[in-house]
Design an enzyme around this catalytic site. Structure first.
Site, PDB file in Angstrom:
ATOM      1  N   CYS A  77       0.977  -1.374  -0.013  1.00 50.37           N
ATOM      2  CA  CYS A  77      -0.157   0.235   0.099  1.00 50.37           C
ATOM      3  C   CYS A  77       0.887   1.315   0.007  1.00 50.37           C
ATOM      4  O   CYS A  77       0.335   2.390  -0.716  1.00 50.37           O
ATOM      5  CB  CYS A  77      -1.004  -0.213   1.208  1.00 50.37           C
ATOM      6  SG  CYS A  77      -0.209  -0.287   2.855  1.00 50.37           S
ATOM      7  N   HIS A 508      -1.423   0.624   7.562  1.00 53.40           N
ATOM      8  CA  HIS A 508      -1.957   0.897   6.245  1.00 53.40           C
ATOM      9  C   HIS A 508      -1.701   2.075   5.724  1.00 53.40           C
ATOM     10  O   HIS A 508      -2.074   3.051   6.442  1.00 53.40           O
ATOM     11  CB  HIS A 508      -3.296   0.363   6.252  1.00 53.40           C
ATOM     12  CG  HIS A 508      -4.002   0.232   4.812  1.00 53.40           C
ATOM     13  ND1 HIS A 508      -3.565  -0.563   3.632  1.00 53.40           N
ATOM     14  CD2 HIS A 508      -4.861   1.143   4.341  1.00 53.40           C
ATOM     15  CE1 HIS A 508      -4.314  -0.325   2.387  1.00 53.40           C
ATOM     16  NE2 HIS A 508      -5.052   0.867   3.074  1.00 53.40           N
TER      17      HIS A 508
END
Length: 961
Positions: A77, A508
């Site tokens: 990510c 994330h």
């Protein structure tokens, strides 16, 4: 002959150069096509193997010019967030897509670093080209990621965004330097990556009365977060430093050091230091402190050319801040007054003392107490302040003693004191006043005390008001100190915000990027690209509220149009070589769709064959999840069955009797009964009158049916579409046309009574389509709910959750139009929660077992059922508190799975699913389609539902024959 020879030589050299360029172009084309073939096969494989993006390739088709996402290929990510923010810089995108290097330079590249940089640039070009012209809504970055992972010497660890960005820009800078003609320092300054991302700052330092200066280059500028509230404060702290240098043990010299930007880059990137090392715990920790930043930032005050102006403003700011701090301290003294541990507002304390002094004692009568309308006393002269002060002091001392004595008496008699209960008694007992009062106070004392306390309270309130006005005035002056026109000439607009959610060890990343053309914020979260807002960005980026906060800010010079231009649209904007590469990838993607559709059609044909062998109508399998009977005279079976009219009196073939029975739906049976009741009118007054009579009979029957009380186990709406229309107050025009359409069903021609009556020809009323779709969806919701409960009844929790989740989503869209458009949502939500909790427990047990097959099964359950369901629930604005509790329980459960003792392979798999469990907006929500189901007659549906619910309540299976 001289000029002619020179001309021939020039022509020959020009032809040779042209031939060389063509050879280079062909070599580059061959390399690109080879790369495209390899990458295309890889992308095709990756798309098919992706377990969570979508159920079919048709769900991956890009919508017009909507931006594409980047697939997460395993803890990547960070790659997606940075690449998206760079891709949407028009100038950077142009430089990458048009990068070209000659064959002669390629032959000179001998070092592994040069070859790696060129390979990465080539992969980045292909990736950018796909992001421009791909027909798929996401691209696969595997090749680029693998090169970076090799450089980081880690294939699984989640990389730091700033470290990755540094590495990326270094590689690109080196790649562009290879294409430069010269090697001097001046040529390096012309490197487009340096010109775009790098600036200079001057460090000035006073030492022993002298000013020492030094010029340094910077790329990403680091800023501390702790101790600051906004970005300007961070920059002020970074630009002005006070340090103490120890020269000798007994001597220190204090020197001031200031930094000033001498050249700002077109793209200005700030690294926010959100992590610090905890020496006690021996590990890094994330700083969740709130830090605000503006959409437009003026950099004039930090430029070296404005040093004189800024110095003057900083001195004034320092003075104003000290003044503001003094005013706030004074105001705090008024708000929190007292010498003990407990402090109260001074104005309130004076009011309380005044109320105590004027409270009527229990023994005083209304007539003789001067405080409650008794005989007024003549007030003493107002020109005796000394006497008033003495009286007030003496009176205050006595009042304090009486209050303490009353407190002691009350404590000693606490068990005998009656308690006043305002909700059960009309008024307090007369012998026990609700508030303490002074035992004895003279008229003169009371007058002086009241006058002084009221005057003091008025003075305190006036002082507080004055302080607040001064604080507001100083604050406004501070805010406008750097806002005049002379210091607003260098605007930088916020282009991208890189957000990190989680802790220092795991988390994330996603990015918010400003769409300059459409004046909106977009959220890029792996393959999910959605429109966002400044409010959502602030909530996720400022920090201080959740464990999500901005990690990197990217500003662009608003004066340079190349940084805020249009995004490249279409294939025509690409170089010819890349255009062919994207075209080949799109062809492969289209082939995937065709292969999937072919396989789907084959599976449908197999299902149809199996259904026909079992004696079911062949059209059942083709009708999909929308069951057989949808609305009168409509649906897939009506379009596929074209029966031949039979003349009255002729024999019906024996083999067609089961077929006729299957066609007599409840709607048809109702029409036949209405026609039978109208037979006498038909015989007496003719077909037209008989048909009108039949209309009225069926209308009355359905209206009466719609007025009956019904429950979920006996829902009358299932019997006929018109009952559904009646209960949802459809317009009369809709009901009349729907009833007429019922009488035009071609299957009614098989009945002698209908044939003799002369029914109207089949017709299609287009304006009924919305109501038909709603009724079809209502029946689908009911059947999904029923099937889900039956699956749950038999212990098939995974299948049950899929059905119930689809039922809930479809039902929610119906309920937005009206309460009676769908079924009771709380019933679906209840069993969805039960299935979700049970399935999560099963997935967790499989995952914790450590066995490879069971771990894979647990991960599949999470990807296909639980995570999509959680994401859909998080987007529900009407989510019940019980559902929110189940979501938090599941998230907490998977967070507790993290432990240092966990096997490495399990940690990798947990790292893939945990961010998706925690971040409900991390990706596109794709819920697996449930297996095809078909409806049956309303009585059968209601009976099956009642039996399923009875079985669940009694924990014993009830079988419906």
């Amino acid at each position: 002959g001289g000029p002619k020879d020179e001309l021939e030589v020039a022509i020959e050299l020009s032809l040779q150069e042209s031939h060389t360029i063509q050879e280079e172009e062909r070599e580059l084309t061959r390399a690109l096509e080879a790369s495209a073939e390899e990458s295309g096969a890889r992308v095709k494989r990756k798309r098919c193997e992706a377990p969570s993006e979508a159920c079919s390739p048709t769900d991956w088709i890009r919508q017009e010019d909507w931006p594409v996402g980047i697939r997460n290929v395993g803890n990547t990510c960070w790659f997606s967030a940075v690449i998206q923010s760079l891709f949407h810089l028009p100038e950077f995108r142009r430089l990458v897509l048009n990068y070209c290097i000659s064959e002669r330079v390629l032959e000179k590249c001998k070092s592994n670093a040069d070859k790696r940089n060129l390979a990465f640039m080539q992969e980045l070009r292909c990736l950018f080209a796909l992001m421009v012209g791909s027909t798929c809504k996401f691209v696969d970055p595997s090749a680029s990621v693998e090169l970076l992972r090799d450089a980081f010497r880690s294939s699984e660890a989640q990389q730091d965004v700033s470290e990755f960005t540094h590495k990326l820009l270094d590689w690109l800078e080196d790649a562009f330097q290879l294409s430069a003609t010269g090697k001097s320092e001046e040529d390096k300054k012309k490197n487009p990556m340096v010109q775009l991302f790098y600036g200079n700052f001057v460090t000035e330092r006073k030492h022993e009365g002298k000013i020492l200066s030094n010029i340094e280059q910077f790329g990403q500028y680091p800023l501390q977060v702790n101790g600051f509230n906004n970005l300007d404060e961070c920059l002020e702290g970074a630009m002005v430093e006070r340090e103490i240098e120890s020269l000798h043990p007994d001597q220190t010299i204090t020197s001031n050091r200031e930094r000033w930007f001498s050249k700002l880059p077109p793209v200005l990137t700030f690294e926010l230091s959100r992590f610090e090392f905890n020496a006690q715990l021996g590990r890094p920790e994330k700083i969740h402190k709130k830090l605000e930043f503006p959409q437009v930032m003026y950099m004039d005050r930090y430029l070296h050319k404005n040093i004189a102006m800024t110095h003057g403003r900083r001195g004034e700011v320092k003075r104003l801040k000290e003044q503001l701090a003094t005013l706030q301290q004074k105001l705090e003294c008024y708000k929190n007054y007292g010498s003990g541990p407990l402090k109260y507002p001074l104005a309130d304390m004076l009011q309380f003392v005044l109320e105590f002094a004027t409270t009527k004692p229990p023994s005083a009568s209304q007539a003789e107490d001067p405080r409650n309308g008794g005989s007024p006393a003549t007030p003493p002269p107002s020109d005796q302040p000394a006497e008033s002060a003495i009286i007030v002091k003496a009176c205050s001392t006595r009042l304090e003693s009486e209050a303490e004595a009353s407190e002691g008496v009350s404590a000693s008699n606490c068990q005998r004191t009656p308690i006043y209960k305002p909700f059960t008694q009309c008024r307090p007992p007369m012998e026990c006043p609700p508030h303490p009062a002074p035992h004895d106070v003279s008229e003169e004392e009371l007058h002086h005390v009241r006058a002084c306390l009221q005057r003091w309270r008025s003075e305190v309130e006036s002082s507080i008001t004055e302080l607040k006005v001064n604080i507001e005035r100083v604050s406004q002056v501070l805010e406008g100190m750097y806002r005049d026109n002379s210091l607003c000439q260098v605007p930088y607009r916020l282009h991208a915000v890189l957000v990190h959610e989680g802790q220092a060890s795991a988390g994330h990343y996603w990015a918010y990027i400003y769409d300059h053309a459409n004046k909106r914020w977009m959220k890029y979260n792996d393959i999910a690209v959605t429109e966002s807002s400044w409010e959502e960005l602030m909530r996720d980026s400022y920090g201080g509220m959740t464990n999500a906060s901005a990690y990197c800010l990217m500003y662009v010079d608003e004066r340079i149009s190349q940084l805020t231009g249009q995004v490249l649209r279409g294939m025509d904007s690409l170089p010819p070589v890349l255009r062919r590469y994207v075209h080949a990838d799109n062809c492969w993607f289209q082939q995937e769709i065709s292969e999937w559709e072919e396989q789907f059609c084959q599976s449908q044909q197999v299902q149809q064959g199996q259904a026909s062998q079992a004696g079911e109508p062949a059209t059942a399998a083709a009708s999909g999840p929308q069951e057989e009977e949808t609305s009168p005279g409509s649906g897939p079976e009506a379009a596929q069955q074209t029966p031949v009219k039979r003349q009255p009196g002729t024999e019906e073939p024996t083999g067609s009797e089961p077929r006729l029975e299957s066609m007599l739906t409840p709607a048809m049976q109702g029409v036949i009964m209405a026609i039978a009741k109208a037979r006498q009118v038909f015989d007496a007054d003719g077909p037209e009158a008989g048909l009108i009579k039949a209309f009225h009979e069926e209308y009355a029957r359905l209206f009466e049916l719609s007025q009956e009380d019904s429950t979920l186990q006996s829902d009358v709406r299932l019997h006929h579409a018109l009952v559904y229309y009646f209960q949802n107050q459809a317009p009369g025009r809709i009901i009349e046309r729907a009833l007429l359409e019922t009488f035009t069903d071609r299957n009614l021609s098989f009945d002698d009574r209908c044939w003799s009556l002369g029914l109207p020809c089949p017709c299609d009323f287009g304006f009924l389509s919305d109501w038909k779709d709603d009724y079809r969806q209502f029946r689908t919701v009911f059947i999904y709910l029923l099937t889900g409960l039956e699956q749950y009844q038999h212990g098939k929790v995974r299948e049950a959750l899929i059905y119930l989740a689809h039922a809930y989503q479809s039902n929610a869209s119906l309920l937005k139009k009206g309460e009676r458009r769908g079924v009771k949502q709380s019933v679906i939500a209840l069993y969805r929660r039960k299935c979700l909790a049970a399935l999560n427990e099963s997935a967790s047990q499989l995952f914790r077992s450590g066995e490879e097959t069971e771990v894979e099964e647990g991960v599949a359950i999470m990807n296909e059922a639980i995570i999509p369901c959680l994401h859909l629930m998080s987007r529900d604005a009407t989510l019940a508190p019980e559902d929110a509790d189940v979501m938090e329980t599941i998230r907490d459960h998977w967070c507790t799975c993290l432990s240092p003792d966990m096997d490495d392979s399990l940690q990798v798999k947990l790292g893939e699913i945990l961010p998706r469990v925690l971040d409900s907006s991390a990706e596109m929500v794709v819920l697996k389609d449930p297996p095809k189901v078909h409806g049956s007659f309303p009585n059968d549906l209601c009976t099956r539902l009642a039996a399923a619910m009875e079985s669940i309540r009694n924990t014993s299976i009830v079988v419906v024959k």
